[in-house]
Design a protein around this motif. Structure first.
Motif, PDB file in Angstrom:
ATOM      1  N   ALA A  96       0.879  -1.232   0.034  1.00 57.83           N
ATOM      2  CA  ALA A  96       0.139   0.115   0.131  1.00 57.83           C
ATOM      3  C   ALA A  96       0.592   1.270  -0.019  1.00 57.83           C
ATOM      4  O   ALA A  96       1.787   1.343   0.497  1.00 57.83           O
ATOM      5  CB  ALA A  96      -0.935   0.060   1.186  1.00 57.83           C
ATOM      6  N   TYR A  97       0.401   2.307  -0.458  1.00 54.74           N
ATOM      7  CA  TYR A  97       1.113   3.650  -0.581  1.00 54.74           C
ATOM      8  C   TYR A  97       0.434   4.337   0.792  1.00 54.74           C
ATOM      9  O   TYR A  97      -0.594   4.228   1.162  1.00 54.74           O
ATOM     10  CB  TYR A  97       0.327   4.540  -1.840  1.00 54.74           C
ATOM     11  CG  TYR A  97       1.296   4.156  -3.063  1.00 54.74           C
ATOM     12  CD1 TYR A  97       2.626   4.045  -3.203  1.00 54.74           C
ATOM     13  CD2 TYR A  97       0.416   3.993  -4.055  1.00 54.74           C
ATOM     14  CE1 TYR A  97       3.251   3.806  -4.660  1.00 54.74           C
ATOM     15  CE2 TYR A  97       0.948   3.439  -5.356  1.00 54.74           C
ATOM     16  CZ  TYR A  97       2.426   3.388  -5.386  1.00 54.74           C
ATOM     17  OH  TYR A  97       2.956   3.251  -6.719  1.00 54.74           O
ATOM     18  N   ILE A  98       1.513   4.726   1.522  1.00 55.87           N
ATOM     19  CA  ILE A  98       1.282   5.544   2.584  1.00 55.87           C
ATOM     20  C   ILE A  98       1.754   6.848   2.649  1.00 55.87           C
ATOM     21  O   ILE A  98       2.837   7.053   2.286  1.00 55.87           O
ATOM     22  CB  ILE A  98       1.917   4.698   4.064  1.00 55.87           C
ATOM     23  CG1 ILE A  98       1.512   3.224   4.015  1.00 55.87           C
ATOM     24  CG2 ILE A  98       1.798   5.500   5.330  1.00 55.87           C
ATOM     25  CD1 ILE A  98       0.911   2.574   5.051  1.00 55.87           C
ATOM     26  N   ALA A  99       0.767   7.900   3.145  1.00 56.09           N
ATOM     27  CA  ALA A  99       1.087   9.312   2.858  1.00 56.09           C
ATOM     28  C   ALA A  99       0.583   9.916   4.098  1.00 56.09           C
ATOM     29  O   ALA A  99      -0.687   9.807   4.575  1.00 56.09           O
ATOM     30  CB  ALA A  99       0.554   9.863   1.717  1.00 56.09           C
ATOM     31  N   ASP A 100       1.359  10.333   5.102  1.00 53.97           N
ATOM     32  CA  ASP A 100       1.016  11.222   6.088  1.00 53.97           C
ATOM     33  C   ASP A 100       0.253  10.389   7.307  1.00 53.97           C
ATOM     34  O   ASP A 100      -0.811  10.911   7.564  1.00 53.97           O
ATOM     35  CB  ASP A 100       0.230  12.680   5.781  1.00 53.97           C
ATOM     36  CG  ASP A 100       1.166  13.476   5.186  1.00 53.97           C
ATOM     37  OD1 ASP A 100       2.173  13.635   5.154  1.00 53.97           O
ATOM     38  OD2 ASP A 100       0.532  14.204   4.191  1.00 53.97           O
ATOM     39  N   GLY A 101       0.678   9.223   7.493  1.00 51.18           N
ATOM     40  CA  GLY A 101      -0.180   8.393   8.476  1.00 51.18           C
ATOM     41  C   GLY A 101      -1.219   7.760   7.843  1.00 51.18           C
ATOM     42  O   GLY A 101      -2.114   7.090   8.576  1.00 51.18           O
ATOM     43  N   THR A 102      -1.782   7.635   6.344  1.00 47.61           N
ATOM     44  CA  THR A 102      -3.216   7.299   5.798  1.00 47.61           C
ATOM     45  C   THR A 102      -2.605   6.423   4.813  1.00 47.61           C
ATOM     46  O   THR A 102      -1.898   6.748   3.878  1.00 47.61           O
ATOM     47  CB  THR A 102      -3.701   8.369   5.356  1.00 47.61           C
ATOM     48  OG1 THR A 102      -4.105   9.174   6.624  1.00 47.61           O
ATOM     49  CG2 THR A 102      -5.301   7.831   5.038  1.00 47.61           C
ATOM     50  N   ILE A 103      -3.439   5.283   4.478  1.00 47.31           N
ATOM     51  CA  ILE A 103      -3.420   4.415   3.514  1.00 47.31           C
ATOM     52  C   ILE A 103      -3.969   5.286   2.380  1.00 47.31           C
ATOM     53  O   ILE A 103      -5.237   5.703   2.294  1.00 47.31           O
ATOM     54  CB  ILE A 103      -3.909   3.124   3.604  1.00 47.31           C
ATOM     55  CG1 ILE A 103      -3.018   2.394   4.542  1.00 47.31           C
ATOM     56  CG2 ILE A 103      -4.126   2.314   2.220  1.00 47.31           C
ATOM     57  CD1 ILE A 103      -3.664   0.974   4.941  1.00 47.31           C
ATOM     58  N   THR A 104      -3.286   5.533   1.139  1.00 48.92           N
ATOM     59  CA  THR A 104      -4.142   6.267   0.058  1.00 48.92           C
ATOM     60  C   THR A 104      -4.176   5.396  -0.961  1.00 48.92           C
ATOM     61  O   THR A 104      -5.089   5.703  -2.060  1.00 48.92           O
ATOM     62  CB  THR A 104      -3.079   7.342  -0.495  1.00 48.92           C
ATOM     63  OG1 THR A 104      -1.644   6.598  -1.007  1.00 48.92           O
ATOM     64  CG2 THR A 104      -2.553   8.380   0.461  1.00 48.92           C
ATOM     65  N   GLY A 105      -3.859   4.103  -1.002  1.00 48.57           N
ATOM     66  CA  GLY A 105      -4.291   3.222  -1.901  1.00 48.57           C
ATOM     67  C   GLY A 105      -3.320   1.917  -2.247  1.00 48.57           C
ATOM     68  O   GLY A 105      -2.481   1.842  -1.482  1.00 48.57           O
ATOM     69  N   PRO A 106      -3.801   0.848  -2.933  1.00 53.76           N
ATOM     70  CA  PRO A 106      -2.761  -0.253  -3.241  1.00 53.76           C
ATOM     71  C   PRO A 106      -1.486   0.324  -3.948  1.00 53.76           C
ATOM     72  O   PRO A 106      -1.474   1.074  -4.915  1.00 53.76           O
ATOM     73  CB  PRO A 106      -3.667  -1.187  -4.044  1.00 53.76           C
ATOM     74  CG  PRO A 106      -4.752  -0.228  -4.712  1.00 53.76           C
ATOM     75  CD  PRO A 106      -5.030   0.916  -3.887  1.00 53.76           C
TER      76      PRO A 106
END
Length: 78
Positions: free
Chosen positions: A57-67
């Protein structure tokens, strides 16, 4: 006040924050959080439950943004 400095205008167009790829290790759907493992082996807790366990998963600023695609990773020292 808008700036006329082209460099500052260009930097303003770029997205902020750090984005990384991690493997999802567990999901807590009730709390809406997942545990993800970074490439270094560090485990982090992030918001989001949209990516299944065992997938990247892509993680940005502590949130999963997508696969993220499951591609090999290579480190090259020059």
């Amino acid at each position: 006040m808008a700036t006329v400095n082209p460099w500052k205008r260009f930097i303003g167009l770029l997205p902020g924050g750090v984005r990384t790829v991690a493997t999802v290790r567990s999901i807590n759907a009730i709390a809406g959080i997942s545990t993800a493992e970074l490439r270094t082996g560090t485990r982090v807790t992030v918001r989001g439950v949209d990516v299944p366990v065992g997938s990247k998963a892509y993680i940005a600023d502590g949130t999963i943004t997508g696969p993220a695609p499951n591609l090999p990773h290579l480190d090259v020292d020059v």
